[in-house]
Every structure is written in C-alpha cells, then in structure tokens.
Motif scaffolding. Sequence first.
Motif, PDB file in Angstrom:
ATOM      1  N   LEU A 142     -14.116  18.568 -12.018  1.00 34.73           N
ATOM      2  CA  LEU A 142     -13.988  18.946 -10.613  1.00 34.73           C
ATOM      3  C   LEU A 142     -13.624  20.423 -10.525  1.00 34.73           C
ATOM      4  O   LEU A 142     -12.859  20.928 -11.357  1.00 34.73           O
ATOM      5  N   ILE A 143     -14.199  21.112  -9.515  1.00 37.61           N
ATOM      6  CA  ILE A 143     -13.870  22.520  -9.280  1.00 37.61           C
ATOM      7  C   ILE A 143     -13.195  22.643  -7.918  1.00 37.61           C
ATOM      8  O   ILE A 143     -13.701  22.120  -6.914  1.00 37.61           O
ATOM      9  N   LEU A 144     -12.053  23.315  -7.885  1.00 40.06           N
ATOM     10  CA  LEU A 144     -11.350  23.575  -6.630  1.00 40.06           C
ATOM     11  C   LEU A 144     -11.119  25.075  -6.498  1.00 40.06           C
ATOM     12  O   LEU A 144     -10.794  25.735  -7.480  1.00 40.06           O
ATOM     13  N   PRO A 145     -11.262  25.623  -5.289  1.00 37.62           N
ATOM     14  CA  PRO A 145     -10.910  27.025  -5.087  1.00 37.62           C
ATOM     15  C   PRO A 145      -9.435  27.151  -4.746  1.00 37.62           C
ATOM     16  O   PRO A 145      -8.836  26.208  -4.219  1.00 37.62           O
ATOM     17  N   VAL A 146      -8.832  28.292  -5.030  1.00 33.27           N
ATOM     18  CA  VAL A 146      -7.510  28.577  -4.480  1.00 33.27           C
ATOM     19  C   VAL A 146      -7.685  28.711  -2.975  1.00 33.27           C
ATOM     20  O   VAL A 146      -8.498  29.498  -2.513  1.00 33.27           O
ATOM     21  N   PRO A 147      -6.977  27.870  -2.182  1.00 34.75           N
ATOM     22  CA  PRO A 147      -7.228  27.864  -0.738  1.00 34.75           C
ATOM     23  C   PRO A 147      -6.547  29.017  -0.013  1.00 34.75           C
ATOM     24  O   PRO A 147      -5.560  29.574  -0.500  1.00 34.75           O
ATOM     25  N   LEU A 148      -7.102  29.352   1.148  1.00 32.86           N
ATOM     26  CA  LEU A 148      -6.421  30.242   2.096  1.00 32.86           C
ATOM     27  C   LEU A 148      -5.710  29.370   3.121  1.00 32.86           C
ATOM     28  O   LEU A 148      -6.083  28.215   3.330  1.00 32.86           O
ATOM     29  N   SER A 149      -4.731  29.923   3.786  1.00 34.07           N
ATOM     30  CA  SER A 149      -4.121  29.205   4.915  1.00 34.07           C
ATOM     31  C   SER A 149      -5.146  29.107   6.040  1.00 34.07           C
ATOM     32  O   SER A 149      -6.088  29.902   6.100  1.00 34.07           O
ATOM     33  N   ALA A 150      -4.944  28.128   6.919  1.00 27.71           N
ATOM     34  CA  ALA A 150      -5.870  27.954   8.040  1.00 27.71           C
ATOM     35  C   ALA A 150      -5.939  29.225   8.883  1.00 27.71           C
ATOM     36  O   ALA A 150      -7.013  29.638   9.334  1.00 27.71           O
ATOM     37  N   GLY A 151      -4.797  29.873   9.057  1.00 23.59           N
ATOM     38  CA  GLY A 151      -4.761  31.093   9.860  1.00 23.59           C
ATOM     39  C   GLY A 151      -5.561  32.216   9.240  1.00 23.59           C
ATOM     40  O   GLY A 151      -6.353  32.888   9.913  1.00 23.59           O
ATOM     41  N   ARG A 152      -5.371  32.402   7.938  1.00 27.79           N
ATOM     42  CA  ARG A 152      -6.096  33.492   7.272  1.00 27.79           C
ATOM     43  C   ARG A 152      -7.592  33.186   7.187  1.00 27.79           C
ATOM     44  O   ARG A 152      -8.417  34.085   7.305  1.00 27.79           O
ATOM     45  N   LEU A 153      -7.905  31.898   6.994  1.00 23.48           N
ATOM     46  CA  LEU A 153      -9.318  31.504   6.955  1.00 23.48           C
ATOM     47  C   LEU A 153      -9.988  31.803   8.308  1.00 23.48           C
ATOM     48  O   LEU A 153     -11.112  32.306   8.368  1.00 23.48           O
ATOM     49  N   ALA A 154      -9.248  31.533   9.395  1.00 24.09           N
ATOM     50  CA  ALA A 154      -9.797  31.793  10.726  1.00 24.09           C
ATOM     51  C   ALA A 154     -10.001  33.296  10.951  1.00 24.09           C
ATOM     52  O   ALA A 154     -11.004  33.720  11.528  1.00 24.09           O
ATOM     53  N   THR A 155      -9.062  34.092  10.464  1.00 24.28           N
ATOM     54  CA  THR A 155      -9.174  35.547  10.648  1.00 24.28           C
ATOM     55  C   THR A 155     -10.310  36.120   9.821  1.00 24.28           C
ATOM     56  O   THR A 155     -11.114  36.911  10.314  1.00 24.28           O
ATOM     57  N   ARG A 156     -10.372  35.708   8.555  1.00 21.12           N
ATOM     58  CA  ARG A 156     -11.364  36.299   7.647  1.00 21.12           C
ATOM     59  C   ARG A 156     -12.730  35.659   7.823  1.00 21.12           C
ATOM     60  O   ARG A 156     -13.757  36.295   7.601  1.00 21.12           O
ATOM     61  N   GLY A 157     -12.736  34.374   8.159  1.00 16.58           N
ATOM     62  CA  GLY A 157     -14.006  33.687   8.378  1.00 16.58           C
ATOM     63  C   GLY A 157     -14.556  33.017   7.139  1.00 16.58           C
ATOM     64  O   GLY A 157     -15.514  32.248   7.221  1.00 16.58           O
ATOM     65  N   TYR A 158     -13.998  33.289   5.998  1.00 17.49           N
ATOM     66  CA  TYR A 158     -14.470  32.680   4.756  1.00 17.49           C
ATOM     67  C   TYR A 158     -13.344  32.782   3.734  1.00 17.49           C
ATOM     68  O   TYR A 158     -12.462  33.640   3.840  1.00 17.49           O
ATOM     69  N   ASN A 159     -13.396  31.893   2.744  1.00 19.02           N
ATOM     70  CA  ASN A 159     -12.476  31.970   1.604  1.00 19.02           C
ATOM     71  C   ASN A 159     -13.277  32.500   0.420  1.00 19.02           C
ATOM     72  O   ASN A 159     -14.185  31.834  -0.076  1.00 19.02           O
ATOM     73  N   GLN A 160     -12.948  33.684  -0.021  1.00 20.42           N
ATOM     74  CA  GLN A 160     -13.737  34.319  -1.090  1.00 20.42           C
ATOM     75  C   GLN A 160     -13.740  33.469  -2.367  1.00 20.42           C
ATOM     76  O   GLN A 160     -14.734  33.459  -3.100  1.00 20.42           O
ATOM     77  N   ALA A 161     -12.650  32.730  -2.606  1.00 18.61           N
ATOM     78  CA  ALA A 161     -12.599  31.861  -3.796  1.00 18.61           C
ATOM     79  C   ALA A 161     -13.623  30.725  -3.674  1.00 18.61           C
ATOM     80  O   ALA A 161     -14.291  30.361  -4.644  1.00 18.61           O
ATOM     81  N   TRP A 162     -13.748  30.175  -2.467  1.00 18.49           N
ATOM     82  CA  TRP A 162     -14.726  29.102  -2.245  1.00 18.49           C
ATOM     83  C   TRP A 162     -16.149  29.656  -2.317  1.00 18.49           C
ATOM     84  O   TRP A 162     -17.071  28.973  -2.801  1.00 18.49           O
ATOM     85  N   GLU A 163     -16.351  30.871  -1.876  1.00 17.80           N
ATOM     86  CA  GLU A 163     -17.682  31.493  -1.941  1.00 17.80           C
ATOM     87  C   GLU A 163     -18.135  31.670  -3.392  1.00 17.80           C
ATOM     88  O   GLU A 163     -19.325  31.711  -3.674  1.00 17.80           O
ATOM     89  N   ILE A 164     -17.150  31.807  -4.298  1.00 16.84           N
ATOM     90  CA  ILE A 164     -17.476  31.858  -5.740  1.00 16.84           C
ATOM     91  C   ILE A 164     -17.623  30.439  -6.289  1.00 16.84           C
ATOM     92  O   ILE A 164     -18.551  30.138  -7.039  1.00 16.84           O
TER      93      ILE A 164
END
Length: 205
Positions: free
Chosen positions: A86-108
């Motif tokens: 299984l692969i998991l990304p290091v998550p962002l907080s919901a607030g930071r995800l909303a501000t940035r629009g994407y989680n760069q770790a998940w994009e990788i």
Amino acid sequence: MRCALPLQSDHAGPNHPPSRLCSHCIVAPPAFDATLALTHYAAPLDQLALALKFNAQLTIAAIFAERLARLVQQTYAHDKLSYPSLILPVPLSAGRLATRGYNQAWEIARPLARILQIPAQARWVKRVLDTPPQTQLSHLQARQRNMRGAFMAAMNTQQLASVRGQHIALVDDVMTSGATLAAVARILKNAGAARVTNWVALRTP
Ligand SMILES: [Zn+2]
C-alpha cells in the motif's frame, strides 16, 4: 539505511565496513524502517520541489514519480525485497489542502502507484493540526514535539485490516528532519503496520 542521511563512513574504504545507521537512528530509532530518496534537497533541484509545492507545477510530480518508480524497481530487485502492499502520501490538513488545492505528496504518490501497480489511498491518515513551519524549529527534538498529535488514523475496520501486518510506503516530496514522516509512521505502526518505508523525492543532507 533508515533515514537516508549520507554517512561519513560510506567513504571508509574496504577495510572499514560502513556503519548502516546514523547516530540519531541508533540512539532514538524513528518509527519508519527505511528511506529511499532520489537525491539531496539542494540547488538546483530544490527549485523543482519549490515549484511543485508553491506554484502548482504538477508535471514535476509526475517526473518525481517516474524517477522514484525506477529507483524502487532497481532497489527492490537488487535487494530481492517484495514491494509494499500500500502507498500513502503524507497528508495535508484540510485547511491547507483547500488553500493550495492539491497535496504535492499525493500528486507524486498517485502516478507512482500506477506505475508500480500498488494501491494508494489519499485519506487513510489525516493531518489534524497545522504546525508552525518546521524550519522555525532548529532542534530535532523540538521538531518531534511539534509533530505530536498532528496526525491521526482515519480508517474503518476493513481498511485497518489492509494495514495490519503489512509493509506500507509513505510518499513525500521533501524530507527534512524526518519528524513528519516519523509521526505518520508512528500512526501506521500503532494501527498494526509491520514495516514503513519512506519514498521521498528529495532529502535534506
Ligand atoms: Zn538515521
């Protein structure tokens, strides 16, 4: 072997077999078991990581994923290891995800999972606290304190069953002190994971 810090003793020569662990990993082993990194977080490649994180240059994530996939394939074949399940990304907080629009770790993690044909899940660990930027904290212990309580497991019974006893890969763009990855690895170990390996694009030397 564990945190991917370069070791002086790598250059010790054939009569002095290299120590495989840095002093910190010997004294206070982190919750993760191993780390694979493409290369150092240093000029000029640090600019790629910054562009991915702050300027939404998402094609960089795909390039990191391709390179990481190649590194994983070579390393695991060479060491005769089986892939994490299984692969998991290091998550962002919901607030930071909303501000940035994407989680760069998940994009990788997403294209990496597709290439390696390993399932990936974006939301099985949650970041519940936004912590002050790590760069403001100099000591590793301060960074570790800073991460306490920042993450929590967000898995149902069935999802927990696919973590328990398994080898999990944790993906991030940049590894600095390792405190963030160690905090997420701790959550996964508490959930029963047998082994956690960090796959990161760039590592602060
Ligand atoms: Zn170490």
